[in-house]
Design an enzyme around this catalytic site. Structure first.
Site, PDB file in Angstrom:
ATOM      1  CG  ASP A 169     100.485  59.751   7.011  1.00  0.00           C
ATOM      2  OD1 ASP A 169     101.743  61.075   7.003  1.00  0.00           O
ATOM      3  OD2 ASP A 169      99.783  60.921   7.641  1.00  0.00           O
TER       4      ASP A 169
ATOM      5  CD  GLU B 225     101.728  65.585   3.766  1.00  0.00           C
ATOM      6  OE1 GLU B 225     101.343  66.480   2.787  1.00  0.00           O
ATOM      7  OE2 GLU B 225     100.670  64.093   3.716  1.00  0.00           O
TER       8      GLU B 225
END
Length: 434
Positions: free
Chosen positions: A80, A175
């Protein structure tokens, strides 16, 4: 080099921005586009035991090619990108043989990446640098890490003469919003230790990070016509301002470095009746971390006491939640895993930059879940914004470090107990002096 560039660009041009306001995992469905692409690539390069679970966690195996016992180790990256700056329609620019001068990212908006401001650029004079076009972030955090892990595994598959034990790779969503390790199945991953490829500058090697908490604070006000407000109105926005002004002036991100902690206001919104403040609390030292949280609560109590008679109830409501903790406590008992990475860098002529992470990675949460997980450089700079860039040569070196680590681990020398003890003592005393 071109193979690395092509792979990296194929990743960064996929929008994988995570969303802290979403309750799902992954927090955005678009992250799964890259997750599924990674599954296909892992199959194509010849890995086995490839899986993607319902939460978007990708895992795969490179089988051991040695007959003796070797610890299973892993390499982890997240796919991400941060919601702090847009990652949609990323248009990477490739600067070959960088000349050390200003890089014009966007002529129309006069956005310039300059070594006068970002002096680290001068470290990469003569190298190939990938930048943004000034309108988005790049996504080297952590798609550089993805590129390095996949490429290293591909290299090892194609070069079976390089000896290694069983290697596991893991790719995580979310994350950037602090949830990357929340649903990571450590038992399924099955490693004795792992490394996140999620650092910045070439040479970075980190096994300490912040203790982290987030605070959400609500301020209650009373709206009265301003012409008749004396002694009656309470402006919640001014309460929020008073709260912020009570925080230590120099203990903010832009005034701190190294082991210094901070308070960081990340969001403020409101009206006369009600305002909302969000801030993060960071410190490497556990005792100082607790004091910081206690200080926030003390401000709350004082403000509520001040307005108790006038308002009749609490005007400040504070909620603090811990986010992650310093991995040092879990890594120091197995310090040889840091020394292996340090030796890998030195074997390649890379000067290890051992320092605390002024942030967190999946590795800190994974360490507390039973998987000790130091962090290694991925090569990028200026994460989370339009000035982000990554030298391709740094990604190449990160790939080389991965290969060196698996070779050192497979050599078996480090498993001699007397050597482990000697390495531990030397490394810990060295770190304390630093």
């Amino acid at each position: 080099m071109q193979h690395i560039i092509d792979r990296f660009i194929s990743y960064v041009t996929i929008d994988t921005e995570s969303d802290p306001n979403s309750a799902t995992t992954p927090s955005t469905k678009k992250q799964l586009v890259l997750a599924n692409l990674l599954v296909k690539e892992l199959k194509a390069i010849g890995l086995t035991e490839i899986s993607i679970d319902k939460n978007g966690y990708v895992m795969a195996t490179l089988a051991s090619n040695v007959t003796h016992d070797v610890p299973t180790i892993g390499f982890v990256s997240h796919y991400d990108t941060t919601p702090d700056f847009t990652g949609k329609d990323v248009k990477p620019q490739i600067i070959s043989n960088y000349d050390g001068k200003d890089i014009l990212l966007n002529a129309a908006q006069n956005i310039v990446l300059s070594p006068k401001y970002f002096s680290d650029l001068l470290l990469y004079k003569g190298q190939t640098i990938i930048t943004t076009d000034g309108t988005t972030l790049l996504g080297a955090d952590d798609k550089a890490g993805l590129t390095e892990i996949v490429t290293a595994m591909e290299f090892l598959v194609k070069n079976p003469d390089i000896k290694h034990g069983k290697i596991r790779v893991g790719f995580t969503p979310d994350e950037e919003i602090g949830r990357g390790a929340h649903h990571f199945d450590v038992e399924k991953f099955g490693c004795e230790w792992a490394y996140t490829m999620d650092g910045s500058q070439i040479g970075e090697l980190e096994y300490e990070n912040f203790n982290a908490a987030g605070a959400k604070i609500t301020f209650k006000g009373k709206s009265v016509h301003p012409g008749y407000a004396k002694g009656k109105m309470i402006n919640s926005m001014l309460l929020a301002n008073d709260f912020i002004n009570t925080l230590p002036k120099g203990e903010i991100p832009q005034e701190t470095k190294g082991y210094e902690g901070f308070y960081h206001v990340t969001q403020l919104s409101g009206s006369i009746e009600e305002s909302h403040l969000e801030l993060i609390i960071r410190d490497h030292d556990a005792k100082k971390f607790k004091k910081r949280k206690d200080f926030i609560h003390s401000i709350t109590l004082k403000m509520n006491a001040k307005y108790a008679k006038q308002f009749g109830s609490d005007i400040v409501i504070t909620e603090i939640k811990d986010q992650y903790y310093n991995m040092k406590e879990k890594v120091v008992p197995v310090m040889h895993i840091v020394d292996i990475a340090e030796k890998a860098m030195r074997n390649l002529g890379i000067k290890p930059l051992i320092k605390p992470i002024r942030g967190g990675t999946d590795g800190c949460q994974l360490s507390y879940k039973g998987l000790p997980c130091p962090n290694i450089f991925a090569g990028g700079h200026n994460f989370h914004g339009k000035y982000e860039y990554v030298p391709v040569e740094s990604m190449q070196k990160a790939i080389d470090v991965i290969v060196q680590i698996v070779q050192i681990t497979a050599s078996g020398d480090y498993v001699k107990k007397d050597k482990i003890v000697k390495i531990k003592k030397k490394s810990i005393s060295k770190r304390k002096k630093q």
